[in-house]
Design an enzyme around this catalytic site. Structure first.
Site, PDB file in Angstrom:
ATOM      1  N   GLU A   5       0.844  -1.198   0.000  1.00 40.34           N
ATOM      2  CA  GLU A   5       0.000   0.000   0.000  1.00 40.34           C
ATOM      3  C   GLU A   5       0.880   1.249   0.000  1.00 40.34           C
ATOM      4  O   GLU A   5       2.012   1.224   0.485  1.00 40.34           O
ATOM      5  CB  GLU A   5      -0.906  -0.061   1.241  1.00 40.34           C
ATOM      6  CG  GLU A   5      -1.759   1.145   1.521  1.00 40.34           C
ATOM      7  CD  GLU A   5      -2.812   1.450   0.461  1.00 40.34           C
ATOM      8  OE1 GLU A   5      -2.449   1.560  -0.719  1.00 40.34           O
ATOM      9  OE2 GLU A   5      -3.989   1.624   0.828  1.00 40.34           O
ATOM     10  N   ASP A   6       0.356   2.324  -0.552  1.00 38.84           N
ATOM     11  CA  ASP A   6       1.142   3.560  -0.598  1.00 38.84           C
ATOM     12  C   ASP A   6       1.274   4.218   0.767  1.00 38.84           C
ATOM     13  O   ASP A   6       2.361   4.582   1.189  1.00 38.84           O
ATOM     14  CB  ASP A   6       0.558   4.558  -1.628  1.00 38.84           C
ATOM     15  CG  ASP A   6      -0.942   4.780  -1.465  1.00 38.84           C
ATOM     16  OD1 ASP A   6      -1.539   4.258  -0.501  1.00 38.84           O
ATOM     17  OD2 ASP A   6      -1.521   5.496  -2.306  1.00 38.84           O
TER      18      ASP A   6
ATOM     19  N   ARG B 136       0.705  11.413  -9.564  1.00 34.41           N
ATOM     20  CA  ARG B 136       1.134  10.062  -9.176  1.00 34.41           C
ATOM     21  C   ARG B 136       2.525   9.759  -9.731  1.00 34.41           C
ATOM     22  O   ARG B 136       3.283   8.984  -9.163  1.00 34.41           O
ATOM     23  CB  ARG B 136       0.163   9.012  -9.734  1.00 34.41           C
ATOM     24  CG  ARG B 136      -1.211   9.037  -9.110  1.00 34.41           C
ATOM     25  CD  ARG B 136      -1.982   7.794  -9.535  1.00 34.41           C
ATOM     26  NE  ARG B 136      -3.401   7.921  -9.267  1.00 34.41           N
ATOM     27  CZ  ARG B 136      -3.975   7.665  -8.100  1.00 34.41           C
ATOM     28  NH1 ARG B 136      -3.246   7.286  -7.091  1.00 34.41           N
ATOM     29  NH2 ARG B 136      -5.276   7.794  -7.945  1.00 34.41           N
TER      30      ARG B 136
ATOM     31  N   PHE C 224      -0.677  16.440   3.548  1.00 35.39           N
ATOM     32  CA  PHE C 224      -1.151  15.711   2.376  1.00 35.39           C
ATOM     33  C   PHE C 224      -0.022  15.612   1.357  1.00 35.39           C
ATOM     34  O   PHE C 224       0.496  16.631   0.889  1.00 35.39           O
ATOM     35  CB  PHE C 224      -2.368  16.393   1.756  1.00 35.39           C
ATOM     36  CG  PHE C 224      -3.073  15.501   0.788  1.00 35.39           C
ATOM     37  CD1 PHE C 224      -3.972  14.547   1.233  1.00 35.39           C
ATOM     38  CD2 PHE C 224      -2.805  15.578  -0.570  1.00 35.39           C
ATOM     39  CE1 PHE C 224      -4.609  13.688   0.346  1.00 35.39           C
ATOM     40  CE2 PHE C 224      -3.430  14.724  -1.471  1.00 35.39           C
ATOM     41  CZ  PHE C 224      -4.338  13.781  -1.006  1.00 35.39           C
TER      42      PHE C 224
ATOM     43  N   ASP D 251      -3.119   6.046   6.578  1.00 31.16           N
ATOM     44  CA  ASP D 251      -3.521   7.363   7.071  1.00 31.16           C
ATOM     45  C   ASP D 251      -4.450   7.167   8.282  1.00 31.16           C
ATOM     46  O   ASP D 251      -3.963   6.947   9.391  1.00 31.16           O
ATOM     47  CB  ASP D 251      -4.208   8.085   5.897  1.00 31.16           C
ATOM     48  CG  ASP D 251      -4.584   9.510   6.194  1.00 31.16           C
ATOM     49  OD1 ASP D 251      -3.828  10.196   6.893  1.00 31.16           O
ATOM     50  OD2 ASP D 251      -5.648   9.957   5.719  1.00 31.16           O
TER      51      ASP D 251
HETATM   52  P1  IMP Z   1      -6.750   5.364   5.177  1.00 29.74           P
HETATM   53  O1  IMP Z   1      -7.860   4.389   4.957  1.00 29.74           O
HETATM   54  O2  IMP Z   1      -7.246   6.629   5.835  1.00 29.74           O
HETATM   55  O3  IMP Z   1      -5.573   4.788   5.912  1.00 29.74           O
HETATM   56  O4  IMP Z   1      -6.324   5.898   3.782  1.00 29.74           O
HETATM   57  C1  IMP Z   1      -5.594   5.216   2.915  1.00 29.74           C
HETATM   58  C2  IMP Z   1      -5.702   5.808   1.524  1.00 29.74           C
HETATM   59  O5  IMP Z   1      -5.982   7.206   1.539  1.00 29.74           O
HETATM   60  C3  IMP Z   1      -4.390   5.673   0.833  1.00 29.74           C
HETATM   61  O6  IMP Z   1      -4.304   4.442   0.184  1.00 29.74           O
HETATM   62  C4  IMP Z   1      -4.405   6.837  -0.127  1.00 29.74           C
HETATM   63  O7  IMP Z   1      -5.017   6.459  -1.325  1.00 29.74           O
HETATM   64  C5  IMP Z   1      -5.245   7.894   0.552  1.00 29.74           C
HETATM   65  N1  IMP Z   1      -4.400   8.921   1.210  1.00 29.74           N
HETATM   66  C6  IMP Z   1      -4.207   9.092   2.532  1.00 29.74           C
HETATM   67  N2  IMP Z   1      -3.363  10.105   2.794  1.00 29.74           N
HETATM   68  C7  IMP Z   1      -2.982  10.579   1.588  1.00 29.74           C
HETATM   69  C8  IMP Z   1      -2.079  11.640   1.181  1.00 29.74           C
HETATM   70  O8  IMP Z   1      -1.441  12.355   1.978  1.00 29.74           O
HETATM   71  N3  IMP Z   1      -1.951  11.819  -0.164  1.00 29.74           N
HETATM   72  C9  IMP Z   1      -2.609  11.068  -1.087  1.00 29.74           C
HETATM   73  N4  IMP Z   1      -3.445  10.064  -0.742  1.00 29.74           N
HETATM   74  C10 IMP Z   1      -3.643   9.833   0.578  1.00 29.74           C
HETATM   75 MG    MG Z   2      -4.495   4.048  -1.789  1.00 34.42          MG
END
Ligand code: IMP
Ligand code: MG
Length: 191
Positions: free
Chosen positions: A97-98, A163, A150, A101
């Site tokens: 995963e990237d 990207r 972000f 968050d």
């Molecule tokens: P989570 O479910 O809140 O942990 O979010 C995960 C997803 O939110 C990641 O796979 C990203 O696609 C997106 N995301 C969260 N933070 C960022 C950011 O700072 N930049 C771009 N995408 C983000």
């Molecule tokens: Mg993602």
């Protein structure tokens, strides 16, 4: 108005870290085959670079899960938009995963994949924002902890843009003419 982008983690630092994680994974999975699950779209760039650094046999599959709209805050709703092609039965599965968050996406996804009977299930993330965590997620392989900003690049987007940047960047409010500003340039150095 063009966005002004500054470098948070330079390309060379990201690349070195991906190599390091690949080496660790190769050691940990010695004698086994690792089945990478790339979480689209953000995880694609990291997953490809990581796969190239793993020396044990690798297979790869793709999954798309949505938790965000085009904005920068979580909708809180997780949905499988594209499921895996292959079974996970008895495979050594590593999710790529990237960024983690709020943690909601992986908190939802890990139990779903666990029900498919993999031999093991681990998580590899390039970035982590510990200050944003809302639900518990255990990350087995992590690139970088970053502050609550972000970020874009290396697969991460803002409204589907950026990207393809080869570094991790942050969009700053535009005060000049826009464009990409490297850390070096910000310090007044030349290319
Ligand atoms: P989570 O479910 O809140 O942990 O979010 C995960 C997803 O939110 C990641 O796979 C990203 O696609 C997106 N995301 C969260 N933070 C960022 C950011 O700072 N930049 C771009 N995408 C983000
Ligand atoms: Mg993602």
């Amino acid at each position: 108005m063009a966005d002004r982008i500054s470098v948070l983690i330079p390309e060379s630092v990201v690349d070195a870290k991906v190599k390091e994680i690949g080496e660790q994974i190769s050691k940990d999975y010695a004698g086994k085959q690792v089945h990478l699950i790339c979480i689209l779209k953000g995880g694609a760039f990291f997953a490809c670079e990581l796969a190239k650094r793993i020396t044990v046999p690798v297979s790869i599959d793709f999954m798309q899960v949505s938790s965000y709209g085009d904005g920068t805050s979580s909708s809180g709703i997780v949905r499988i938009k594209k499921d895996l092609d292959d079974t996970l039965e008895n495979k050594e599965v590593l999710i790529v995963e990237d960024i983690i968050d709020s943690g909601r996406t992986l908190h939802y996804l890990m139990p779903v994949l666990m029900q498919r009977n993999p031999a093991s299930l681990r998580l590899c993330a390039l970035l982590n924002k510990p200050d944003r965590r809302e639900v518990e997620v255990e990350i087995d392989y992590l690139g970088f902890d970053i502050p609550d900003e972000f970020v874009i690049g290396y697969g991460l987007d803002y409204a589907q843009q950026y990207r393809n940047l080869p570094f991790i960047g942050v969009i700053r409010p535009d005060t000049s003419g826009g464009g990409i500003v490297s850390e070096e340039k910000e310090k007044g150095e030349t290319d």
